[in-house]
Design a protein around this motif. Structure first.
Motif, PDB file in Angstrom:
ATOM      1  N   THR A 159       3.736  -4.055  -6.221  1.00  0.00           N
ATOM      2  CA  THR A 159       3.726  -2.668  -5.741  1.00  0.00           C
ATOM      3  C   THR A 159       4.324  -2.547  -4.343  1.00  0.00           C
ATOM      4  O   THR A 159       4.328  -1.467  -3.770  1.00  0.00           O
ATOM      5  CB  THR A 159       2.291  -2.123  -5.719  1.00  0.00           C
ATOM      6  N   ASP A 160       4.806  -3.650  -3.799  1.00  0.00           N
ATOM      7  CA  ASP A 160       5.303  -3.662  -2.428  1.00  0.00           C
ATOM      8  C   ASP A 160       6.829  -3.583  -2.415  1.00  0.00           C
ATOM      9  O   ASP A 160       7.497  -3.977  -3.372  1.00  0.00           O
ATOM     10  CB  ASP A 160       4.852  -4.939  -1.732  1.00  0.00           C
ATOM     11  N   PHE A 161       7.379  -3.100  -1.326  1.00  0.00           N
ATOM     12  CA  PHE A 161       8.823  -3.028  -1.184  1.00  0.00           C
ATOM     13  C   PHE A 161       9.163  -2.804   0.287  1.00  0.00           C
ATOM     14  O   PHE A 161       8.295  -2.513   1.112  1.00  0.00           O
ATOM     15  CB  PHE A 161       9.413  -1.898  -2.034  1.00  0.00           C
ATOM     16  N   ILE A 162      10.440  -2.962   0.620  1.00  0.00           N
ATOM     17  CA  ILE A 162      10.937  -2.628   1.949  1.00  0.00           C
ATOM     18  C   ILE A 162      12.129  -1.693   1.781  1.00  0.00           C
ATOM     19  O   ILE A 162      12.771  -1.660   0.724  1.00  0.00           O
ATOM     20  CB  ILE A 162      11.325  -3.871   2.761  1.00  0.00           C
ATOM     21  N   ASN A 163      12.425  -0.943   2.823  1.00  0.00           N
ATOM     22  CA  ASN A 163      13.475   0.074   2.750  1.00  0.00           C
ATOM     23  C   ASN A 163      14.768  -0.423   3.381  1.00  0.00           C
ATOM     24  O   ASN A 163      14.766  -0.982   4.476  1.00  0.00           O
ATOM     25  CB  ASN A 163      13.027   1.352   3.463  1.00  0.00           C
ATOM     26  N   PHE A 164      15.860  -0.192   2.674  1.00  0.00           N
ATOM     27  CA  PHE A 164      17.194  -0.490   3.174  1.00  0.00           C
ATOM     28  C   PHE A 164      17.960   0.820   3.334  1.00  0.00           C
ATOM     29  O   PHE A 164      17.788   1.748   2.532  1.00  0.00           O
ATOM     30  CB  PHE A 164      17.955  -1.387   2.198  1.00  0.00           C
TER      31      PHE A 164
ATOM     32  N   SER B 214       8.295 -19.973  -5.494  1.00  0.00           N
ATOM     33  CA  SER B 214       8.811 -18.628  -5.286  1.00  0.00           C
ATOM     34  C   SER B 214       7.917 -17.878  -4.308  1.00  0.00           C
ATOM     35  O   SER B 214       6.692 -17.925  -4.412  1.00  0.00           O
ATOM     36  CB  SER B 214       8.864 -17.871  -6.620  1.00  0.00           C
ATOM     37  N   PHE B 215       8.541 -17.219  -3.355  1.00  0.00           N
ATOM     38  CA  PHE B 215       7.829 -16.374  -2.395  1.00  0.00           C
ATOM     39  C   PHE B 215       8.331 -14.955  -2.629  1.00  0.00           C
ATOM     40  O   PHE B 215       9.523 -14.685  -2.508  1.00  0.00           O
ATOM     41  CB  PHE B 215       8.125 -16.797  -0.954  1.00  0.00           C
TER      42      PHE B 215
ATOM     43  N   ALA C 230      23.485  -5.114   5.603  1.00  0.00           N
ATOM     44  CA  ALA C 230      22.290  -5.332   6.420  1.00  0.00           C
ATOM     45  C   ALA C 230      22.109  -6.806   6.737  1.00  0.00           C
ATOM     46  O   ALA C 230      22.607  -7.688   6.025  1.00  0.00           O
ATOM     47  CB  ALA C 230      21.046  -4.805   5.696  1.00  0.00           C
ATOM     48  N   THR C 231      21.386  -7.060   7.822  1.00  0.00           N
ATOM     49  CA  THR C 231      20.907  -8.402   8.140  1.00  0.00           C
ATOM     50  C   THR C 231      19.396  -8.424   7.914  1.00  0.00           C
ATOM     51  O   THR C 231      18.699  -7.435   8.180  1.00  0.00           O
ATOM     52  CB  THR C 231      21.217  -8.784   9.595  1.00  0.00           C
ATOM     53  N   LEU C 232      18.904  -9.554   7.431  1.00  0.00           N
ATOM     54  CA  LEU C 232      17.476  -9.699   7.185  1.00  0.00           C
ATOM     55  C   LEU C 232      17.105 -11.163   7.361  1.00  0.00           C
ATOM     56  O   LEU C 232      17.498 -12.016   6.564  1.00  0.00           O
ATOM     57  CB  LEU C 232      17.113  -9.240   5.768  1.00  0.00           C
ATOM     58  N   ASN C 233      16.364 -11.447   8.424  1.00  0.00           N
ATOM     59  CA  ASN C 233      15.853 -12.791   8.647  1.00  0.00           C
ATOM     60  C   ASN C 233      14.474 -12.904   8.009  1.00  0.00           C
ATOM     61  O   ASN C 233      13.639 -12.006   8.142  1.00  0.00           O
ATOM     62  CB  ASN C 233      15.783 -13.104  10.142  1.00  0.00           C
ATOM     63  N   ILE C 234      14.242 -13.998   7.321  1.00  0.00           N
ATOM     64  CA  ILE C 234      13.012 -14.163   6.541  1.00  0.00           C
ATOM     65  C   ILE C 234      12.288 -15.430   6.990  1.00  0.00           C
ATOM     66  O   ILE C 234      12.872 -16.531   6.958  1.00  0.00           O
ATOM     67  CB  ILE C 234      13.323 -14.253   5.039  1.00  0.00           C
ATOM     68  N   GLN C 235      11.039 -15.283   7.398  1.00  0.00           N
ATOM     69  CA  GLN C 235      10.201 -16.444   7.703  1.00  0.00           C
ATOM     70  C   GLN C 235       9.187 -16.610   6.576  1.00  0.00           C
ATOM     71  O   GLN C 235       8.431 -15.691   6.247  1.00  0.00           O
ATOM     72  CB  GLN C 235       9.483 -16.281   9.043  1.00  0.00           C
ATOM     73  N   LEU C 236       9.183 -17.798   5.967  1.00  0.00           N
ATOM     74  CA  LEU C 236       8.332 -18.037   4.815  1.00  0.00           C
ATOM     75  C   LEU C 236       6.905 -18.362   5.231  1.00  0.00           C
ATOM     76  O   LEU C 236       6.681 -18.964   6.288  1.00  0.00           O
ATOM     77  CB  LEU C 236       8.891 -19.192   3.979  1.00  0.00           C
ATOM     78  N   PRO C 237       5.932 -17.994   4.413  1.00  0.00           N
ATOM     79  CA  PRO C 237       4.549 -18.386   4.671  1.00  0.00           C
ATOM     80  C   PRO C 237       4.390 -19.899   4.562  1.00  0.00           C
ATOM     81  O   PRO C 237       5.240 -20.593   3.999  1.00  0.00           O
ATOM     82  CB  PRO C 237       3.763 -17.667   3.566  1.00  0.00           C
TER      83      PRO C 237
ATOM     84  N   PRO D 264       3.014 -22.547  -0.373  1.00  0.00           N
ATOM     85  CA  PRO D 264       3.918 -22.174  -1.476  1.00  0.00           C
ATOM     86  C   PRO D 264       3.287 -21.113  -2.372  1.00  0.00           C
ATOM     87  O   PRO D 264       2.093 -21.133  -2.649  1.00  0.00           O
ATOM     88  CB  PRO D 264       4.082 -23.494  -2.243  1.00  0.00           C
ATOM     89  N   GLY D 265       4.111 -20.158  -2.800  1.00  0.00           N
ATOM     90  CA  GLY D 265       3.637 -19.119  -3.696  1.00  0.00           C
ATOM     91  C   GLY D 265       2.953 -17.962  -3.014  1.00  0.00           C
ATOM     92  O   GLY D 265       2.573 -16.989  -3.670  1.00  0.00           O
ATOM     93  N   THR D 266       2.786 -18.042  -1.682  1.00  0.00           N
ATOM     94  CA  THR D 266       2.158 -16.945  -0.954  1.00  0.00           C
ATOM     95  C   THR D 266       3.090 -15.739  -0.939  1.00  0.00           C
ATOM     96  O   THR D 266       4.310 -15.887  -0.847  1.00  0.00           O
ATOM     97  CB  THR D 266       1.838 -17.375   0.492  1.00  0.00           C
ATOM     98  N   THR D 267       2.513 -14.554  -1.030  1.00  0.00           N
ATOM     99  CA  THR D 267       3.353 -13.350  -1.039  1.00  0.00           C
ATOM    100  C   THR D 267       3.981 -13.125   0.324  1.00  0.00           C
ATOM    101  O   THR D 267       3.403 -13.462   1.373  1.00  0.00           O
ATOM    102  CB  THR D 267       2.529 -12.114  -1.434  1.00  0.00           C
ATOM    103  N   LEU D 268       5.171 -12.550   0.305  1.00  0.00           N
ATOM    104  CA  LEU D 268       5.848 -12.180   1.544  1.00  0.00           C
ATOM    105  C   LEU D 268       5.225 -10.900   2.090  1.00  0.00           C
ATOM    106  O   LEU D 268       4.906  -9.983   1.331  1.00  0.00           O
ATOM    107  CB  LEU D 268       7.340 -11.960   1.291  1.00  0.00           C
ATOM    108  N   THR D 269       5.075 -10.844   3.381  1.00  0.00           N
ATOM    109  CA  THR D 269       4.492  -9.670   4.035  1.00  0.00           C
ATOM    110  C   THR D 269       5.592  -8.695   4.410  1.00  0.00           C
ATOM    111  O   THR D 269       6.516  -9.037   5.156  1.00  0.00           O
ATOM    112  CB  THR D 269       3.707 -10.082   5.291  1.00  0.00           C
ATOM    113  N   SER D 270       5.484  -7.477   3.903  1.00  0.00           N
ATOM    114  CA  SER D 270       6.544  -6.496   4.145  1.00  0.00           C
ATOM    115  C   SER D 270       6.731  -6.194   5.619  1.00  0.00           C
ATOM    116  O   SER D 270       7.846  -5.952   6.080  1.00  0.00           O
ATOM    117  CB  SER D 270       6.227  -5.199   3.383  1.00  0.00           C
TER     118      SER D 270
END
Length: 945
Positions: free
Chosen positions: A819-824, A813-814, A830-837, A840-846
């Protein structure tokens, strides 16, 4: 893998030996489809949530008594985090025990088998998509059931799992939506409860009332998880009808706790949740039939017997969610069969189990049951809060005392209803969790010095009076268990396990487990020793949010006396700012035997059915079904003994005239696929079938159509030779079905790895920061592309809407930090392209997640069309959606002139960048090229020109 601090080695045994014994003893099942409470070895089991299917939470064991309960001690602690590091903390699992092996679950649907005397780990099971559950808004599981030699588990994403109890091997996993239309997690449903089982039948309900879903209960055959009932038992009307007509979000009435069976009459009992939106009843006027109710149905058929509503007007979010209990007791000197239940409101009811006639009503369990009507713009003090009273906390019945025992949450809240202006600003659609509450901290409106607390009390069934009660420092969530030894057990929000005298209520023993308790004790024996098992770790709604651990702790006489330090986060609680009617049910079901219509077949095998069935208005006092007769013939002769499947439900074998009957749900449009699935033993003129006859019969199929009435049909010529067909769809007393409407918004994009390559099999989850709604995509394909619903709104009314995003790939799971979030953008796709770290298990960067709003949304509506010769869809040149009065129009090509056409209907869900509305033009892309198998057809015949 138990707690290394366990001092007494005499409790230790061989886990392998235990597993071997289990493998042998699992073969010993009785006619009920369950191992008896007393196993072949003489051990005493605890096979399901409430031990026995009557949910009485009563054990026949007598070793622990009021005179020796003080000698209880902890035998072992099994820490789930030591088996699966990082597992979701918090515990609501009610342990079950089969021949010395204890089975517990984690909140994210993992299962653990534990040696019941040593705490040794035997096996561990995790669903293959368990990583997605890390991102859910609600993560809870209250346990398993054991039946017919299998363990059964319900998962958050609405599936049923069967497991081999000897080794944890998954035997089967079935989506509930296969047999319950629309029962998907993305619509707001989830499974948090343990199922129940009796007579080879598995019973499941679902959670989701807050999201306006349609409550249901469904039965499955334990042998293969095929449907045991012809239809789900729907607790409330279809969306868009009756009191649910104002918005998609209006609904509720789920059954989200275990059901109960009276084995003497094969009657199934269950309670139903509150309606939604919870705090704004003007959007669901009237009594909201069958919510906040106790319902009795026939276990074999799912047919309604009776129902009683405990709260006919509800704006405080109180459910009838406690599992009912059924038992025999004396009232006024007369012995009778009784079913009883307590509610979130904090009151207790008892009814005649056969008729539903009230025996005792509104017996107070709580000290404070005061909930005045809510007011726009003005806080109102409410006792109890919507998390208080008798939530999922199960009761216990002791046949020796004749008492019912309740563990309650004595809580309060201050609620302020939104004003009409605020209500109108909300967009009521899928996932828009409008509750009707204004925001704010209104604690000063509560009683001076108020602090939430708990209580345990006993009610004498003979008199309907409370005979004793004692308070506990924190709200009670997990429930009570009693034994034939005269002792009751309960775990508290303060972390203490308690034993009390069942007759007097005197507390005999307490033991600090170290963490909040939000589940109930299970009592079992192995080799003559009585054990008490309970899970600890609490929930987000426990005292001050008790999700610090996930453990199983087991106690017995002579166990270790060293207690744990108490929970460190038990500060003064912040209260969450968040007339009975009798409705006797008619048992008469409309039975419509219609002219049989032969199915199309190239050979002499025929399946003929009555129909079409026209939709009626939902009636809470009936089963809302019509009996549709079908017939199986070969070369015109009836086939006796053929087995027919209708949407997976297998009807009784055809009679000597080749006839069978299907009880079709007449409240919602559908086409039920009918086919021959069994011909072994079938006969024609008393003779067994030949191989050729069997083969041709097994290929025969047809369908039973249930649809809206098509009337006022008119055909006229249009421009350039076109044919204009108009009409009106309706049901009941000239009512029109709900028109096409906005359903939700869309999130789409691609998932790539750290090198930019597409990731296959990734599931994207979005969750509003108020944790009120979450959606997840289908797994990405080879191109890494995903599509999902997007709930770009929350109950806080934020704009933009802060949301959490996560991606699950296999077991990894990434996600963002807590405490982090992004605004929609609010109420936009919406479109949202996601590049994974890379790791494995690394947090996603907002900062790398930048959603872009786009036009369009998902819509849902009823499409009307026609088929011509050989059932081919005639695609219109132009068409309109039915308007609010049900009127529609089709403009067909000139090539259709002279054809005899038949109407069909189909519920369609689609994305549109342009938008649509009732009576508006249908996007041609929405029309199917071929007719969906579940589309009602043959409703009306019309000559085209």
């Amino acid at each position: 893998m138990g707690d290394a601090s366990i001092a007494d080695a005499r409790w230790r045994g061989s886990a392998l030996a235990s597993a071997a014994v289990l493998a042998l003893l699992l073969l010993a099942t009785g006619a009920s489809g369950r191992t008896s409470a007393l196993s072949a070895s003489g051990d005493t089991n605890w096979l399901s949530f409430g031990n026995t299917i009557n949910e009485n939470r009563y054990s026949p064991l007598t070793q622990i008594t009021p005179s020796n309960a003080s000698q209880l001690g902890r035998v072992f602690t099994f820490d789930l985090n030591k088996i699966v590091p990082g597992i979701k903390k918090g515990q609501q699992s009610y342990p079950i025990v089969v021949d010395g092996m204890v089975f517990v679950t984690s909140g994210d649907d993992q299962v653990f088998a534990v040696n019941g005397t040593t705490g040794a780990s035997i096996w561990h099971y995790a669903p293959d998509n368990v990583a997605t559950f890390k991102n859910y808004g609600i993560v809870a599981n209250r346990g398993l059931t054991y039946c017919d030699g299998k363990l059964f588990l319900l998962t958050l994403d609405m599936t049923i799992v069967s497991l081999n109890p000897a080794n944890g091997q998954q035997l089967q996993r079935v989506p509930i939506a296969r047999d319950v239309p629309g029962a998907y997690a993305n619509y707001g449903y989830s499974e948090t409860s343990a199922p129940v089982c009796w007579d080879h039948t598995l019973i499941v309900g679902a959670a989701g009332s807050d999201y306006g879903v349609r409550g249901f209960v469904m039965a499955y055959n334990t042998s293969n998880l095929s449907p045991a009932w012809a239809n789900p038992f729907w607790t409330i009307p279809p969306t868009g009808t009756e009191w649910r007509s104002k918005a998609i979000f209006v609904g509720g009435g789920t059954n989200w706790t275990p059901e109960t069976v009276d084995t003497t009459t094969n009657t199934l009992y269950f309670g139903t949740a509150a309606p939604a939106p919870a705090y704004y009843p003007s959007l669901r006027p009237g009594n909201d039939a069958r919510v906040d109710s106790l319902v009795a149905v026939d276990l074999k058929t799912g047919k309604l017997k009776w129902w009683q509503q405990q709260m006919s007007f509800n704006e405080w979010a109180y459910d009838t969610s406690q599992p009912p209990m059924v038992y025999t007791a004396k009232v006024g000197g007369k012995t009778q069969r009784i079913v009883s239940v307590a509610t979130m409101e904090g009151v207790w009811f008892a009814y005649n189990a056969k008729t539903g006639a009230p025996i005792w009503q509104r017996v107070k369990v709580l000290d404070n049951v005061e909930h005045p009507n809510l007011k726009p713009g003005k806080p109102v003090a409410v006792y109890p809060s919507s998390l208080g009273g008798l939530n999922y906390s199960p009761a216990s019945f002791d046949p020796q005392t004749g008492y019912v025992y309740n563990a309650a949450s004595e809580t309060a809240s201050a609620l302020e209803q939104q004003t009409p202006t605020q209500e109108q600003a909300q967009q009521l659609l899928l996932g828009s969790t409008f509750l009707g509450l204004a925001n704010g901290d209104f604690g000063q409106f509560l009683e001076n010095g108020w602090k939430d607390y708990g209580s345990i009390s006993a009610i004498d069934v003979a008199t309907g009076k409370r005979v004793w009660k004692f308070q506990t420092p924190q709200p009670e969530r997990g429930g009570v268990t009693t034994t034939a030894g005269g002792v009751g057990f309960a775990g508290g929000g303060d972390g203490n396990m308690r034993a009390f005298d069942a007759k007097t209520g005197k507390v005999l023993w307490t033991f600090q487990t170290g963490f909040q308790i939000a589940s109930g004790p299970s009592v079992y024996s192995v080799n003559g020793t009585e054990y008490v098992a309970i899970t600890v770790g609490g929930t987000t709604t426990s005292s001050n949010g008790g999700t610090q651990a996930s453990q199983l702790q087991v106690f017995a006489l002579g166990g270790g006396q060293t207690q744990s330090p108490g929970p460190t986060n038990l500060t003064t609680l912040q209260r969450e700012a968040v007339n009975t009617t009798h409705a006797p049910a008619s048992r008469h079901v409309a039975h419509a035997t219609r002219r049989l219509k032969a199915a199309r077949s190239a050979g002499p095998a025929r399946v003929s059915v009555g129909g079409p069935v026209l939709i009626k208005a939902w009636d809470p006092n009936t089963d809302n079904t019509q009996g549709v007769e079908g017939r199986v013939t070969f070369a015109g002769k009836p086939v006796a003994g053929a087995r027919m499947s209708i949407d997976g439900w297998v009807a009784p074998a055809t009679d000597k005239n080749g006839l069978f009957t299907y009880p079709a749900d007449d409240t919602m449009p559908d086409r039920h696929v009918v086919k021959v699935v069994g011909v072994t033993g079938a006969k024609i003129d008393g003779r067994r079938l030949t191989a050729t006859q069997q083969r041709e019969l097994l290929a025969a199929k047809t369908g039973i159509s249930v649809g809206y009435s098509v009337g006022n049909v008119a055909v006229k010529s249009g421009a350039e030779g076109t044919i204009v067909v108009s009409g009106r769809i309706s049901y009941g007393k000239n009512q029109a079905p709900h028109p096409v409407q906005l359903l939700s918004y869309e999130l789409t994009g691609t998932v790539t790895d750290s090198s930019g390559n597409p990731v296959k099999g990734a599931i994207v989850t979005t969750r509003t920061n108020d944790h009120k709604f979450w959606t997840f995509s289908r797994p990405t394909g080879a191109n890494g592309r995903y599509t999902s619903y997007l709930v770009s709104t929350d109950e806080e009314g934020d704009n933009p809407v802060p949301m959490s995003v996560a991606v699950a790939v296999g077991a990894n799971s990434f996600s963002q930090t807590t405490t982090d979030f992004i605004n929609f953008s609010e109420l936009k796709s919406a479109t949202l392209n996601i590049q994974l770290p890379s790791a494995p298990g690394t947090t996603l960067t907002s900062s790398a997640l930048t959603p872009q709003p786009m036009p369009g949304a998902f819509y849902q509506g009823l499409l009307v069309g026609v088929v011509g010769g050989r059932g081919r869809v005639i695609k219109p040149l132009r068409a309109t959606w039915p308007d609010r009065n049900g009127r529609f129009e089709l403009v067909l090509p000139a090539s259709a002139r002279g054809l005899t056409a038949k109407f069909w209907e189909a519920q369609r869900q689609f994305f549109s960048a342009k938008g649509t509305n009732a009576g508006g033009t249908v996007d041609p892309a929405v029309y199917p090229k071929t007719l969906p198998s579940n589309a009602p057809q043959g409703l009306v015949t019309v000559k085209l020109g």
